[in-house]
Design an enzyme around this catalytic site. Sequence first.
Site, PDB file in Angstrom:
ATOM      1  N   VAL A 282      -5.480 -16.442  -2.687  1.00 47.62           N
ATOM      2  CA  VAL A 282      -5.350 -16.696  -1.259  1.00 47.62           C
ATOM      3  C   VAL A 282      -6.686 -17.163  -0.676  1.00 47.62           C
ATOM      4  O   VAL A 282      -6.751 -18.152   0.058  1.00 47.62           O
ATOM      5  CB  VAL A 282      -4.873 -15.419  -0.526  1.00 47.62           C
ATOM      6  CG1 VAL A 282      -4.909 -15.607   0.975  1.00 47.62           C
ATOM      7  CG2 VAL A 282      -3.478 -15.048  -0.989  1.00 47.62           C
TER       8      VAL A 282
ATOM      9  N   ALA B  93       4.116 -13.604   4.935  1.00 49.12           N
ATOM     10  CA  ALA B  93       3.018 -14.553   4.679  1.00 49.12           C
ATOM     11  C   ALA B  93       2.715 -15.375   5.931  1.00 49.12           C
ATOM     12  O   ALA B  93       2.376 -14.821   6.972  1.00 49.12           O
ATOM     13  CB  ALA B  93       3.326 -15.433   3.479  1.00 49.12           C
TER      14      ALA B  93
ATOM     15  N   ASP C 130       6.220  -2.466  -1.302  1.00 51.20           N
ATOM     16  CA  ASP C 130       5.694  -3.548  -0.478  1.00 51.20           C
ATOM     17  C   ASP C 130       6.629  -3.845   0.708  1.00 51.20           C
ATOM     18  O   ASP C 130       6.180  -4.028   1.837  1.00 51.20           O
ATOM     19  CB  ASP C 130       5.523  -4.783  -1.371  1.00 51.20           C
ATOM     20  CG  ASP C 130       4.768  -5.871  -0.647  1.00 51.20           C
ATOM     21  OD1 ASP C 130       3.628  -5.594  -0.226  1.00 51.20           O
ATOM     22  OD2 ASP C 130       5.323  -6.969  -0.485  1.00 51.20           O
TER      23      ASP C 130
ATOM     24  N   LYS D 212       6.158  -3.369   4.844  1.00 54.62           N
ATOM     25  CA  LYS D 212       6.381  -4.435   5.826  1.00 54.62           C
ATOM     26  C   LYS D 212       7.293  -3.978   6.962  1.00 54.62           C
ATOM     27  O   LYS D 212       7.002  -4.234   8.134  1.00 54.62           O
ATOM     28  CB  LYS D 212       6.984  -5.665   5.136  1.00 54.62           C
ATOM     29  CG  LYS D 212       5.973  -6.391   4.251  1.00 54.62           C
ATOM     30  CD  LYS D 212       6.637  -7.503   3.461  1.00 54.62           C
ATOM     31  CE  LYS D 212       5.630  -8.198   2.563  1.00 54.62           C
ATOM     32  NZ  LYS D 212       6.276  -9.073   1.582  1.00 54.62           N
TER      33      LYS D 212
END
Length: 812
Positions: free
Chosen positions: A473, A608, A675, A679
Site C-alpha cells: 500500500v 479500502a 477483519d 469493520k
Amino acid sequence: MKVLKFGGSSVANTENIKQVLSIVAKTSKDSKVAVIVSAFGKTTNNLIAGANEALIDITAAKEILGAIKELHFNVIDDLVIKNKKEVHKEVTYLFDRLQSIYEGVFLLQELSDKTLAIVCSFGERLSSYIIANAAKENLDVTHKESRDLISTNNEHLNAQVNFKITNKNIASFFEENKHQITLLGGFISSNIDKETTTLGRGGSDFSASIYAAALDADELQIWTDVSGMYTANPRVVKQAYPISEISYEEAMELSHFGAKVLYPPTIQPALRKEIAIRIKNTFDPESAGTLICKNPENGNEVKGISHIEDVSLITLEGGGMIGIPGFSKRLFETLSVAKINVVFITQASSEHSICVGVYEDDAVKAKELLDETFSIEIEKKKIKPIIVEKELAILAVVGESMKNYQGLSGQMFSALGRNNVNVRAIAQGSSEKNISAVINKYDAKKALNILHEQFFEERTKQLNLFVTGVGNVGERFLAQLQQQKEFLKENLKLNIRVIGIANSRKMAFNDDGIDLNNWKEALENGEPTTLDSFHQKVKESNHRNSVFVDNTANQQVSEIYEKYLRESISVVTCNKIACASSFDNYKTLKQVSRKYNASFLFETNVGAGLPIIDTLKNLINSGDRVQKIQAVLSGSLNFVFNNFNENSTFHDVVAAAQKEGYTEPDPKIDLSGVDVARKILILARESGHQLELEDIANNAFLPEDSLNTYNNDDFYASLTKNEAHFQNIFKEANDKDCRLKYVAEFVDGKANVGLQHIPSDHPFYNLEGSDNIVLFFTDRYPENPLIIKGAGAGADVTASGIFADVIRIANQ
Ligand code: ADP
Ligand code: ASP
Ligand code: MG
C-alpha cells in the site's frame, strides 16, 4: 552623490570584490559616490575570536591571525598591481600592530572594550584600504579613514554618534575632495580623544546612512547577499520573497525584530533627510531589490515577519504592585543603567505583572540586578523574586496598514494555535504597526513558516507527510503522490511533501521533501529506526501542517497515534487496529483529535478506497440516524468464495487472494472473520454506538485447527488438511442455488458476521471479484437503502483511499 555600502559577504574574496568594483564603476559614471565597505567576510568575528584566544593561548591566537592575514594578502596579490609594494608594506605594518596587540592582551591577561574596539577596527581599516587600492587600478578613487570623520562618545563597542561634529567633519572633507569615488570603512569611528570606537556589530549599514545624511545623498544603496528585505528571513522561510517597497517605519520594525539585513539604527539618519534606501544583491545586481522610502506603493497589509532567537522573558510579578506607582520606572531604570536592551514589553492590565523580553546573554545579569533593586519588596513578599524564562524567540508581524484591517491578530494567533505553537506573551504596539509574540525558540522556524503561509502564501498550502510502512500500500501511495504532485500544485494549490519515510528497519528524512523518484534509495541509505526514534525525528523537524500516515497493519504503530495527535499532527491510517481496539481508546483518539485540532482519518479501514466512512459521517452529521447496516466487507473473502468451487482447492484460492494483495499480511485475520468484525465494529461506532469487538457474534467457518495456527505456513497446511470441510460448505450452498457471502450486519445496536447462503434475487448475489457492498438503512433511507459498492481490497484502491484522506486534511 550616491552612497553605496557593501557588506562582509560582498567583499569576502577576490571574486566578490571584482563584482563590487564593477558595480562601483558603473554607478560612478554619472554620479559621485561614497563607498562604505565592511571587513572581508567573517573577519570581524575572527578578529574577536583571536583576541579572546590571546587571553588563553597566544600561539592559537597567532594561528587565527595567520588565516586572516592570508586572506588579505591573497586579495592584494590578485587585485593590486600599481601600488603593490606600498600596499604590502602598509598591510604588513597593520598586521604587525595587530599581533603586538594580541601579545599585549596575552601578557596583561586583559581584554577591555577599548582594546577590543581597536582590534575590531582593523577589519574595516584593512578592507577599505585594500579595496581603494584595487579600485585605483582604473578608477578615480581616494581612501579616507572613517575614524577621522565619525565622532562618538566613549562607549567603545557600541558608541553613540555625535552628529553635530560628525556632519561637520564629513561635509568639510567632501567639500575639498575632488575624487569621483571615495572609499571608507564602515563600523569604525573615534571619540573626542581620538580613541578608536565602533558603532556596534553590523554597524557598517549605519555608517553608510550617516554619510548619506551628511552628504544629502540622492540615494543610499545597501549591497548585500540577498535581493532585498524579504517577507521573512529567506534562510528560515524558503517561500519568502523580496518586498518591493516598504516605509522607513516598517523597515525599522522589521530590523529591530531581527531582520539582520539592515542594522536597526541605519534608518534614522536617512529618514531625517528622507533619503531613499535601496537594498540590493551584489551577486544579482539586476534584480530590483527593496526600496525603503516615505510613501511606498500599496502592498500587502502585512509587510513582513521577523524574529529574534535567544530571547528571555523577565517577569516582575506580585500583588504588592497593584496601584503603587514607580515599579516599572525602577525596572526600566535598572535595565537601562546596566545598558540592557529591552526588546519587548507587556503589562497585564491588572498591573499585577510586568514582563519584558531581553537578549538571553543579558538575562542572568538582569535578574541579579532586578532582584537587588526590588530586594526589600521581595523580602516583604510584596512581589516574587524575578522570574526568568529562557530559550524563547520573538516573532513580529509588521505592516503599517494592518490597523485598517480587522482580524489580523486573530488570524495570526489561530494559525499558531492550529499548529500547536504555544504563545507565551503578546504585545501589540498602539500604532498597530507590529504585533509580536513570544514563543519557544524550538518552534520559531515552524511558526515563521506558518505565519508566512498565512499572510503571504494563501494561494499554496503545504502539507508535510511522515509515512510509515512502504509495503504494497505504501509503495502505491508514494507512486500516486508522485504522479499527482504537479496536478495538485496547479489545480488545488496544494504542495504535498513527504518529509520522512520509514519501514520496519530504516528511516529517511529530508526537510525539503524526499525525492519520490528515489525514495527507495533514500530509505536504503537511511538510519536504523524504531517507532520512538521516528516519532522523535518527526517532532524535532517540527513542521506545520504535518500528517503521520500509517500504511502498516501493526499494533505498536497504532498505539502511537495519540502521541502524534497531541502534537497537533494529523493521523491518516489504513491500519484498523486502533479504531477496532477498546471503545475507550477509540473515544480518546477522537477526543484528542478534536482538542488538538488534528485530523484522525481512517476511511480505508472499511472498504479500502470506497467512501463508506465519509458518507456515514455526512449522514450522521446532517442529522440522519442509522437503523441497519448490511454489508459484504471483505474483499478477500469475496474473492475467495467467488473463485472457490469443486474444481479448485481452498488452499490455492486463498494463496491467490494473498498474492493479488487482497488479504492482510496474515490471511487468517481475513478468513477467521476477525477483519470483517473489526469493520462492522468501526461502522457501528461511527454510527454513534458504543460497542466492543467481543460484542460481535462471529460465526466462523474455519475449523478449530486452522484457527489455532500461529504462522502462515501452518495455516496454509491446515487448509489443505481440511479441504473436505471447505468443499462441503461450498456444496451445501451450491445445492440450494445460493452463493456464499461473508456478511456483516448491524441492527438494533447489535452486530454479527458470518457466512450466509445468498439467493439469486439478493443484491449481494452478483458481487464480483473482490468487491464490497454496504447497505445503509437510515431514517432517510428506510426501505431503499443507500448503497455503496465497488472494489474493496487491493493496494491501489487502498492507497487512493489514503490519498483521499490526505486531501481531506488539506481541504480543511
Ligand atoms: P551584510 O554582510 O551584507 O551586512 P548581513 O549578513 O548583515 O549582510 O545581512 C544579510 C542577511 O540578513 C541575509 O543573508 C539573511 O540571512 C539575513 N536576513 C534576516 N532577515 C532577513 C530579511 N527579512 N530579509 C533579508 N535578509 C534577512
Ligand atoms: N564588520 C562589522 C561586523 O561584522 C560591521 C559590519 O559588517 O556591518 O559587525
Ligand atoms: Mg550587515
